[in-house]
Design a protein around this motif. Sequence first.
Motif, mmCIF file in Angstrom:
data_model
loop_
_atom_site.group_PDB
_atom_site.id
_atom_site.type_symbol
_atom_site.label_atom_id
_atom_site.label_comp_id
_atom_site.label_asym_id
_atom_site.label_seq_id
_atom_site.Cartn_x
_atom_site.Cartn_y
_atom_site.Cartn_z
ATOM 1 N N ALA A 236 64.949 13.553 29.546
ATOM 2 C CA ALA A 236 65.056 14.587 30.739
ATOM 3 C C ALA A 236 66.185 15.631 29.626
ATOM 4 O O ALA A 236 67.387 14.842 31.123
ATOM 5 C CB ALA A 236 63.615 14.661 31.203
ATOM 6 N N SER A 264 57.654 17.888 27.929
ATOM 7 C CA SER A 264 58.346 18.603 29.331
ATOM 8 C C SER A 264 57.849 20.116 29.527
ATOM 9 O O SER A 264 56.847 21.278 28.591
ATOM 10 C CB SER A 264 59.843 19.247 29.037
ATOM 11 O OG SER A 264 60.685 18.439 28.729
ATOM 12 N N TYR A 277 55.882 17.017 33.288
ATOM 13 C CA TYR A 277 56.263 15.718 32.297
ATOM 14 C C TYR A 277 55.293 15.179 32.576
ATOM 15 O O TYR A 277 54.327 14.423 33.303
ATOM 16 C CB TYR A 277 57.142 15.660 32.229
ATOM 17 C CG TYR A 277 57.555 14.283 33.208
ATOM 18 C CD1 TYR A 277 57.794 12.830 33.850
ATOM 19 C CD2 TYR A 277 58.337 14.842 35.076
ATOM 20 C CE1 TYR A 277 57.487 11.997 34.476
ATOM 21 C CE2 TYR A 277 58.095 13.638 35.629
ATOM 22 C CZ TYR A 277 58.242 12.925 35.606
ATOM 23 O OH TYR A 277 58.063 11.423 37.045
#
Length: 524
Positions: A236, A264, A277
């Motif tokens: 991420a 996200s 997420y």
Amino acid sequence: MFKKTSTFLLVTALLVGLSLNTSTVNASRNKKLISNMVTKKISADGLTSALAKVPGYSNPLISHKFGADPFAMVYNGRVYVYMSSDSFEYKNGSIADNDYQNIKTVSVISSSDMVNWTDHGEIPVAGANGVAKWAANSWAPAATHKVINGKEKFFLYFANNAGSIGVLTADSPIGPWTDPIGQPLITKGTPGCNVEWLFDPAVFIDDDGSAYLYFGGGIPGGQNPSQAQIANPKTARVIKLSSDMTHTVGSAVTIDAPFMFEDSGIHKYNGKYYYSYCSNFSGNHPYGAPPKGDIAYMTSNSPMGPFTYQGTFLKNPGNYFGVGGNNHHAIFQFNNQWYVVYHAQTLGKAMGITKGYRSPMINKVSFSQSGAINNVIEDMQGVPQIANLNPYIRNEAETIGWNAGISTEKCQAPGAMVSSVNLDVTSISNGDWLAVSKADFGSGAKSFKANIASTVGGKIEIHLDSADGPAIGTLNVSSTGGAQQWRLMQCNVQSIRGVHNVFFKFTGNSSQNLFNMDYWQFVK
């Protein structure tokens, strides 16, 4: 064409709402849909039955077409939801599993009341007929708005499959859109962005005007990742955006999200930044880790972290609707209430086709006194209507609370918000209907008018509170000489007072599309 029976109606798969588009790819896709029929139930009184979203409920948000990976933007008293344009794919003449490769457009809907949603059509994003011709796909969009040089501008971020992220701009939330840089905004060559999957962007503008983009996903290790890679993929990312929203600043920062997979999300609550997420489906998920395919979240005192894991709040839709798949969400605030928009295969399930074609859903979000996000209850009932509909202004026919049998298409008549962006309601057969929820007629209405185009003609019966409720007027629709030759038609109605659901029931003798409907309005 096909004749209705008392039990079933054979109609084109356009009736699941896959509207005509400007792109050649989508147009040919819908032509293919015309030749592939689905079976729809007809009630005993000859009315077409609603699929998935039934009167009184507000989920899924739309049922005349699909929409996946939803992201919500609030602007000027409306919620705009931007979605991947799921549509049927075929193999050997049969509907195949959704592999997302044909998604080259972004669907947009909006609402001021959370029940009646206006279909704004599809933005042609990727491919030869798209705005961003360098892109092959347009997955998982995110949108925001900001005043640039004294003018409100809108920004749409999208994933070119998993390889890069692009940005489009417009002067309104529905377009028309342009590609301001003519290339990806983020690639694996962008500092700090060399991760497995560059997709699922979420955009956030802080109170000081600074903007950030969150994205990424995947698990390192190829086909055989280790348990450590599964538990801490470190894929991420967050990166700061320039003041013009179309360039990045500096290097992306890693968000160490446990069991990160995709999707996200970002929002701010009571001064804290919440990164959320979807957890992955691999390996072992021990106690305290997010379950497989749930939406997890982390918090921080800074938009770029570091973030601390807190827990989960949105279970995989399979827990509530009996059909799972991937999970995708966005949290937003509207009129002092927090919501989450997500997708589930609820329309597909109603059709008996659960092959990965997803629909947008919304439920309320709440927080504990400590700031923890409470578990969201996902259901078909959805959220309550927060404002009544005004029947005395131009209402787009594609503003739909509930419907049965209709579809939408690009319209040549001028639009209400943007002249060049307009849809109409089409695929209208005898017994089909559409309805709006909670229209406030106040002290009374005396007539009804609608902008109609038709080569066949028919009738619009106006019923209150249900499709077979009291009829208060009938608009006789005559041929206008063409499917895009528009004429304003009017009829008197019995005095209507107070708040009512309004059902427009369509009738006619032809097996062809009876007429197209652009907008409607009652007159005091």
